[in-house]
Design a protein around this motif. Structure first.
Motif, PDB file in Angstrom:
ATOM      1  N   LYS A 266      14.288  11.503   3.450  1.00 36.63           N
ATOM      2  CA  LYS A 266      13.794  10.627   4.509  1.00 36.63           C
ATOM      3  C   LYS A 266      12.385  10.077   4.308  1.00 36.63           C
ATOM      4  O   LYS A 266      11.960   9.208   5.052  1.00 36.63           O
ATOM      5  CB  LYS A 266      13.823  11.378   5.851  1.00 36.63           C
ATOM      6  CG  LYS A 266      15.228  11.511   6.448  1.00 36.63           C
ATOM      7  CD  LYS A 266      15.171  12.093   7.838  1.00 36.63           C
ATOM      8  CE  LYS A 266      16.541  12.164   8.504  1.00 36.63           C
ATOM      9  NZ  LYS A 266      17.068  10.856   8.933  1.00 36.63           N
ATOM     10  N   CYS A 267      11.644  10.602   3.332  1.00 34.84           N
ATOM     11  CA  CYS A 267      10.224  10.229   3.224  1.00 34.84           C
ATOM     12  C   CYS A 267       9.897   9.438   1.961  1.00 34.84           C
ATOM     13  O   CYS A 267       8.757   9.437   1.500  1.00 34.84           O
ATOM     14  CB  CYS A 267       9.345  11.473   3.324  1.00 34.84           C
ATOM     15  SG  CYS A 267       9.459  12.247   4.939  1.00 34.84           S
ATOM     16  N   ARG A 268      10.894   8.761   1.378  1.00 36.64           N
ATOM     17  CA  ARG A 268      10.607   7.896   0.235  1.00 36.64           C
ATOM     18  C   ARG A 268       9.831   6.663   0.718  1.00 36.64           C
ATOM     19  O   ARG A 268       9.964   6.237   1.866  1.00 36.64           O
ATOM     20  CB  ARG A 268      11.916   7.451  -0.424  1.00 36.64           C
ATOM     21  CG  ARG A 268      12.848   8.585  -0.847  1.00 36.64           C
ATOM     22  CD  ARG A 268      12.203   9.482  -1.894  1.00 36.64           C
ATOM     23  NE  ARG A 268      13.134  10.482  -2.394  1.00 36.64           N
ATOM     24  CZ  ARG A 268      13.787  10.393  -3.567  1.00 36.64           C
ATOM     25  NH1 ARG A 268      13.584   9.370  -4.369  1.00 36.64           N
ATOM     26  NH2 ARG A 268      14.610  11.350  -3.930  1.00 36.64           N
ATOM     27  N   ASP A 269       9.076   6.064  -0.194  1.00 33.37           N
ATOM     28  CA  ASP A 269       8.304   4.866   0.144  1.00 33.37           C
ATOM     29  C   ASP A 269       9.232   3.789   0.723  1.00 33.37           C
ATOM     30  O   ASP A 269      10.281   3.484   0.148  1.00 33.37           O
ATOM     31  CB  ASP A 269       7.610   4.303  -1.102  1.00 33.37           C
ATOM     32  CG  ASP A 269       6.516   5.224  -1.639  1.00 33.37           C
ATOM     33  OD1 ASP A 269       6.192   6.229  -0.969  1.00 33.37           O
ATOM     34  OD2 ASP A 269       5.983   4.942  -2.724  1.00 33.37           O
ATOM     35  N   GLY A 270       8.845   3.222   1.845  1.00 31.92           N
ATOM     36  CA  GLY A 270       9.586   2.099   2.428  1.00 31.92           C
ATOM     37  C   GLY A 270      10.844   2.479   3.181  1.00 31.92           C
ATOM     38  O   GLY A 270      11.615   1.600   3.573  1.00 31.92           O
ATOM     39  N   PHE A 271      11.062   3.768   3.434  1.00 31.27           N
ATOM     40  CA  PHE A 271      12.304   4.213   4.070  1.00 31.27           C
ATOM     41  C   PHE A 271      12.267   4.178   5.601  1.00 31.27           C
ATOM     42  O   PHE A 271      13.106   4.800   6.248  1.00 31.27           O
ATOM     43  CB  PHE A 271      12.678   5.625   3.596  1.00 31.27           C
ATOM     44  CG  PHE A 271      13.590   5.652   2.396  1.00 31.27           C
ATOM     45  CD1 PHE A 271      13.547   4.644   1.440  1.00 31.27           C
ATOM     46  CD2 PHE A 271      14.495   6.687   2.206  1.00 31.27           C
ATOM     47  CE1 PHE A 271      14.380   4.659   0.330  1.00 31.27           C
ATOM     48  CE2 PHE A 271      15.351   6.717   1.099  1.00 31.27           C
ATOM     49  CZ  PHE A 271      15.294   5.703   0.160  1.00 31.27           C
ATOM     50  N   CYS A 272      11.306   3.407   6.164  1.00 39.52           N
ATOM     51  CA  CYS A 272      11.300   3.306   7.630  1.00 39.52           C
ATOM     52  C   CYS A 272      10.876   1.903   8.092  1.00 39.52           C
ATOM     53  O   CYS A 272       9.773   1.725   8.608  1.00 39.52           O
ATOM     54  CB  CYS A 272      10.407   4.378   8.247  1.00 39.52           C
ATOM     55  SG  CYS A 272      10.599   4.547  10.034  1.00 39.52           S
TER      56      CYS A 272
END
Lengths: 248, 228
Positions: free
Chosen positions: B123-129
């Protein structure tokens, strides 16, 4: 160099350690009890390690992890040096955790272990309290045990990385009401500082000011309202905290 | 309708972003008896929260980089609640009054079976939100719990679910969380994601829609192929 963030004379200021006192930007020197100590950093991301010392892993779990056991917490948890941490009335085991905190200095993505120290601004001390009887089984450790308001004292100082030539050989000590209850050395970390920078930056971009709490050695014991808890790391600082009762 | 453009890291969205697991009834139902078995050993007593770190947060239209070790991701269509006043140990009524407004969020997630540990690599990869495009004033959406959420892949609706299915409705969720985790102005809370969130991969364009909140659309690109 050791720097602090404090509130003094109605505003937030930067200050520096100077022979046992705090030196302000205008050159005045004040006693450390004259100011309100704030967390020395204001991180966007707070990463924390569980079970990162083999002796502590044996203390609370069956075996040491093969990959870092990582969790995140919010900035709501942070309080500065000489602050107060509430203990819920139904806590049966609320224990401190003395931890070396890494502060990231520049954006880090896919950094190799060999280059890791270039990305570190400095170090501070964190006390990563846990209310052990609140541990539950989903996305653990759950917020109720580890992301509690005021339950992560941090400070007093941000110490420049350049002043700590070997962060992997520092003595950690916790004293409760003056009695030593926890002792260890950062040399006993399972996943060391360079490994952690490589590991995290391998799947996410670390940003300046982000903090990594690197886990705690054995010797975590229950504390009660009124207890004065000092978590100290050699060369980094001694972080004071007092337990108070959480009002029902 | 009052709405303003929302920018991650900007003044309206300056704080933490928290998501909530198991806040959609269907999620709980599908776990069935497993909820009482190892490693979970019982239903959670409070909301199960996770963090979407600042590196994940991007605006509407920005590309989501799909890392080399990831094949497909789930399009986690959900409602985002933006806080305007500090909430500590608040009641549901106090929580309702502290909501600045609502926006769309895509809680991009690498599919994972185990819900035991916090899912940083998922859930905490770059750009994942992706977040946005607008913040709609709370006064203009008096009953968010009656809305329908849609997830789209390449313009086609692949999932829809109703916010009436939330285990903890918005105000209850904020109040329960604030018992131990204070919420501050500029914090953003994702209310939950329904099971069967559609899968998508590099080359797809994904979107989240809720009536009254518009559409949050982002292309998925193979990491390294978007010079930004």
């Amino acid at each position: 160099m050791k720097q602090a963030r404090i509130a003094f004379e109605g505003r937030v200021q930067q200050a520096w350690e100077d022979n046992g006192k705090l030196r302000l930007a205008d050159g005045r020197r004040v006693e450390e009890t004259e100011v309100v100590w704030l967390p020395p950093v204001t991180p966007g991301t707070i990463l924390a390690l569980g079970l990162n010392y083999a002796d502590h892993a044996a203390e609370i779990a069956s075996k040491a992890p093969e990959e870092p056991m990582v969790f995140l917490k919010g900035a709501n948890t942070l309080v500065g040096h000489r602050a107060f941490t509430p203990r819920p009335v139904d806590a049966t085991n609320m224990h401190y955790e003395c931890e070396l905190a890494i502060v990231v200095g520049k954006p880090a993505r896919n950094v190799a272990k060999a280059d890791a120290y270039d990305y570190i601004a400095g170090y501070t001390v964190a006390n990563d309290y846990a209310v052990r009887n609140y541990l539950e089984g989903f996305y653990r450790p759950n917020f109720r045990i580890k992301s509690r308001d005021n339950c992560t004292p941090i400070g007093p100082w941000l110490v420049d990385a350049a002043d700590i030539p070997d962060p992997m050989n520092l003595r950690l000590t916790t004293r409760v009401n003056g009695e030593t209850t926890q002792e260890g050395s950062t040399k006993d970390m399972i996943f060391d500082v360079p490994f952690l920078i490589e590991y995290f930056s391998g799947f996410m971009t670390l940003r300046p000011g982000d903090v990594i709490l690197t886990g705690t050695p054995k010797g975590t014991v229950n504390v009660m309202p009124g207890d004065e808890v000092v978590t100290e790391i050699e060369g980094i600082g001694a972080l004071h905290n007092t337990i108070i009762e959480r009002k029902p | 309708m009052t709405s303003v453009t929302l920018r991650p890291g900007g003044p309206l969205l300056s704080g933490a972003v928290y998501g909530c697991l198991l806040n959609v009834q269907e999620e709980l139902d599908r776990l069935g008896d497993a909820i009482n078995e190892a490693p979970y050993n019982g239903a959670p007593t409070g909301p199960v929260m996770y963090v979407k770190t600042p590196n994940t947060q991007i605006a509407a239209g920005e590309p989501v980089p799909i890392p080399a070790d990831v094949d497909q991701v789930r399009v986690g269509a959900t409602l985002g609640v933006v806080i305007k006043n500090t909430l500590t140990r608040a009641s549901a009524d106090q929580a309702r009054a502290a909501i600045a407004g609502y926006t769309l969020v895509n809680d991009v997630t690498v599919p994972h079976e185990s819900l035991f540990r916090q899912p940083l690599k998922q859930k905490c990869r770059d750009g994942f939100c992706p977040i946005g495009p607008n913040l709609v004033d709370a006064a203009d959406l008096p009953d968010p719990d009656g809305l329908t959420v849609r997830a789209l892949v390449n313009g086609e609706c692949r999932q829809q679910w109703r916010l009436a299915e939330l285990v903890r409705p918005v105000a209850t969720l904020l109040a329960d969380l604030s018992d131990y985790t204070s919420l501050y102005p500029g914090d953003l809370i994702l209310v939950g994601v329904s099971p069967d969130a559609p899968l998508a991969g590099a080359g797809d364009t994904v979107a989240v829609e809720i009536d009254g909140l518009g559409r949050l659309e982002n292309p998925l690109v193979r990491e390294g192929e978007n010079a930004r």
